[in-house]
Write an enzyme that holds these catalytic residues in place. Structure first.
Site, PDB file in Angstrom:
ATOM      1  N   ASP A 240      48.130 154.376  66.856  1.00 62.35           N
ATOM      2  CA  ASP A 240      48.074 155.121  68.122  1.00 62.35           C
ATOM      3  C   ASP A 240      48.704 156.493  67.970  1.00 62.35           C
ATOM      4  O   ASP A 240      49.192 157.081  68.941  1.00 62.35           O
ATOM      5  CB  ASP A 240      48.780 154.318  69.222  1.00 62.35           C
TER       6      ASP A 240
ATOM      7  N   LYS B  28      45.065 161.195  65.638  1.00 64.04           N
ATOM      8  CA  LYS B  28      43.808 160.497  65.322  1.00 64.04           C
ATOM      9  C   LYS B  28      43.288 160.849  63.927  1.00 64.04           C
ATOM     10  O   LYS B  28      42.645 160.037  63.305  1.00 64.04           O
ATOM     11  CB  LYS B  28      42.788 160.791  66.414  1.00 64.04           C
TER      12      LYS B  28
ATOM     13  N   ASP C 298      43.881 152.434  68.756  1.00 63.27           N
ATOM     14  CA  ASP C 298      43.641 152.971  70.095  1.00 63.27           C
ATOM     15  C   ASP C 298      42.777 154.235  69.988  1.00 63.27           C
ATOM     16  O   ASP C 298      42.716 154.875  68.935  1.00 63.27           O
ATOM     17  CB  ASP C 298      44.981 153.308  70.781  1.00 63.27           C
ATOM     18  N   ASN C 299      42.118 154.595  71.083  1.00 63.89           N
ATOM     19  CA  ASN C 299      41.441 155.888  71.222  1.00 63.89           C
ATOM     20  C   ASN C 299      40.284 156.147  70.278  1.00 63.89           C
ATOM     21  O   ASN C 299      40.022 157.312  69.924  1.00 63.89           O
ATOM     22  CB  ASN C 299      42.458 157.046  71.060  1.00 63.89           C
TER      23      ASN C 299
ATOM     24  N   GLU D  71      43.279 155.362  79.365  1.00 62.52           N
ATOM     25  CA  GLU D  71      44.385 154.994  80.262  1.00 62.52           C
ATOM     26  C   GLU D  71      44.321 155.793  81.572  1.00 62.52           C
ATOM     27  O   GLU D  71      44.099 156.989  81.567  1.00 62.52           O
ATOM     28  CB  GLU D  71      45.752 155.204  79.571  1.00 62.52           C
TER      29      GLU D  71
END
Ligand SMILES: O=C(NCCO)c1cc(-c2ccc(F)cc2)cc(O)c1O
Ligand SMILES: [Mg+2]
Length: 214
Positions: free
Chosen positions: A141, A144, A169-170, A199
């Site tokens: 997380d 990236k 995540d993401n 989120e």
């Protein structure tokens, strides 16, 4: 008061959560992120997916890359069995300083080791510093563009074993396209996408769960 967003988030926790109650801590952060000021926590919706993967894996030793304010740190630590540990890595000292206080407020500090510094430098030192053989679970997380290099580094340092679960995540927003290509095209991973939302938002995002096959 509080001049930075992390400081305002800490204030919201101290004001609205119960000391020693991890659920009240991440719920207070979710309220803040949804109703006061958007914040880049994994959040309540993707958090339920994180919870379910964690419960399935029940890791003895887990790694989190990207602590931010400690929202997912607390969310993960609360589900760890007695004696299990979470190592969380944060590059930004201001984030780390707030995270330490939020982790302590939640009462999960005995399960968590927060390490400050660049993940690329810290990963090769994990074995010698923490006496780790390999991780059972990794939550990605952080930046990236570090997902691929750090995954390769974990492989090369022998920190993954047959069955280690990576959860990223993401992968849609902000996106980690190279990471998706890497884990989905590699014969060494069995990958699955969990569709969700960014989120505190209606924008699509999701978590990629990848099992290392050894
Ligand atoms: O950069 C991120 N994390 C590493 C830094 O600690 C991050 C960013 C975003 C995000 C930001 C800006 C936007 F417009 C959309 C998404 C979301 C996240 O969940 C994240 O983890
Ligand atoms: Mg994130």
């Amino acid at each position: 008061t509080g001049s930075t967003q992390p400081q305002r988030m800490l204030e919201a926790v101290q004001k609205n959560a119960t000391k020693g109650d991890p659920e009240s801590v991440f719920s207070a952060i979710d309220y803040y992120g949804r109703h006061k000021e958007w914040a880049m926590n994994v959040g309540d919706e993707k958090g339920l997916i994180l919870d379910s993967v964690l419960t399935e894996v029940n890791p003895s030793i887990a790694l989190e890359l990207g602590t931010y304010c400690g929202y997912s740190t607390v969310r993960i630590a609360r589900l760890l069995s007695p004696g299990s540990k979470l190592i969380t890595v944060e590059f930004n000292p201001a984030f780390a300083a707030v995270a330490r206080q939020i982790i302590a407020y939640a009462g999960v500090q005995d399960k968590v080791t927060l390490v400050e510094g660049p993940s690329g430098d810290l990963i090769p030192k994990m074995k010698e510093r923490f006496g780790i053989k390999s991780f059972d679970f990794v939550f990605l997380d952080h930046w990236k563009d570090r997902y691929v290099p750090d995954t390769k580094l974990l492989e090369d340092c022998g920190l993954l074993r047959k069955g280690t679960v990576l959860l990223a995540d993401n992968v849609i927003c902000p996106g980690a396209p190279e990471y998706l290509k890497y884990v989905r095209n590699s014969p060494r991973y069995e990958s699955r996408y969990f569709k969700s939302n960014l989120e505190y938002s209606k924008v699509e995002d999701g978590l990629e769960k990848s099992v290392f096959l050894g």
